[in-house]
Design an enzyme around this catalytic site. Structure first.
Site: not given
Ligand code: HSE
Length: 307
Positions: A128, A181
């Site tokens: 990630e 993201t």
């Molecule tokens: N918690 C993360 C965000 C999840 O909202 O950036 C990304 O899928």
């Protein structure tokens, strides 16, 4: 066992009130992955179908997660990984997490399960970090543990699997635009007013309680995001119209799935989830935006062994 074939599920992170800590695992959509034990040490991604993604292990989320797992093991053999990508990158339903979770789950199985699920989450978040610049665990945790999961803490990493109410269904609409993201995180302010934090942690605690008591009305009242959604919703065309339509259709609540652009809704029962899907689709038809729709039960198992 020298080879394993896996279903690597899509996930919804944040679930409105749990930014970076709450997530749930979907049943109906995900990638497939084949992992093979080979005599050459190291990790090689030998094939990716469905998306143009790097084959070099160090540049691929599955590769990086696998390398994190293998780092301290002195093995005289290695692994080959083939990936069939169904979940589009930048969709908001955990595309990178599915690859990272699948890689560590499969290699752990082929090694005779030396690591526990929390350790696997710790390896998978390295993938990630490569994908978004942040080692958030709220997609990989539900992908690995199944159901709803809570990241109780990051240092040290502590992950809790929560109860899943039996009649809960998710509907996800993915408008065909890409929101990275990293970009969706760059719009977030780093400090928040105490007043908003109070509302948010009340909702998060209420939601966790509702999951255990299977109180759908309480769950519905807790599905709100005071903090992140107002900052990110401008990135998603038609977001407020979708929310309005979903509420009118009778969903328990809705919000941005992960970092978007997908929008999720939770409903009591499959029939309602289907009605919500029609309502969501109608909004994007009016907007002239193409979309994918998923109606899904909650996958309480996580990554599944196919063969
Ligand atoms: N918690 C993360 C965000 C999840 O909202 O950036 C990304 O899928």
């Amino acid at each position: 066992m020298n080879e394993i074939k896996l279903f690597c599920p899509a996930t919804i992170a944040n679930v409105s009130c749990g930014f970076d800590v709450l997530g749930l695992c979907l049943e109906s959509t995900g990638d497939q992955m084949l992992i093979r034990k080979v005599s050459t040490p190291g990790v090689r991604i030998t094939k990716i179908e469905g998306q143009q993604l790097p084959l070099e292990a160090e540049k691929n989320v599955a590769g990086v997660a696998a390398l994190a797992l293998l780092k301290d093991l002195d093995l005289d053999f290695g692994f080959e990984i083939e990936i069939i990508k169904i979940i589009k990158p930048g969709s908001g339903i955990g595309s990178s997490a599915a690859s990272a979770a699948g890689a560590v789950f499969g290699i752990n199985k082929l090694l005779g399960m030396p690591f526990n699920p929390t350790q696997l989450v710790g390896f998978a978040i390295q993938g990630e970090a490569l994908a978004s610049g942040t080692a958030h665990a709220d997609n990989v945790a539900p992908a690995l543990l199944g159901g709803f999961t809570l990241v109780k803490g990051y240092t040290p990493l502590e992950v809790i699997k929560l109860n899943t109410p039996k009649q809960l269904f998710a509907t996800v609409i993915h408008p065909q635009i890409e929101v990275k993201t990293a970009d969706a995180r760059s719009v977030l302010k780093q400090s928040i007013p105490l007043k908003k934090a109070i509302v948010q942690w009340g909702n998060l605690a209420g939601l966790v309680s509702a999951l255990y008591t299977e109180d759908y009305e309480l769950l519905s009242r807790c599905l709100h995001d005071e903090i992140i959604e107002p900052m990110r919703s401008p990135l998603i065309p038609g977001f407020h119209k979708v929310k309005e339509a979903v509420n009118k259709a009778g969903a328990l609540g809705s919000g941005i799935s992960g970092s978007g652009p997908s929008i999720f809704a939770l409903s009591k029962g499959k029939a309602m989830a289907e009605k919500v899907a029609v309502a969501m689709g109608d909004v994007y038809k009016d907007f002239g935006v193409d979309y994918d729709l998923h109606i899904s039960g909650i996958n309480t198992e996580g990554v599944k062994v196919l063969s």
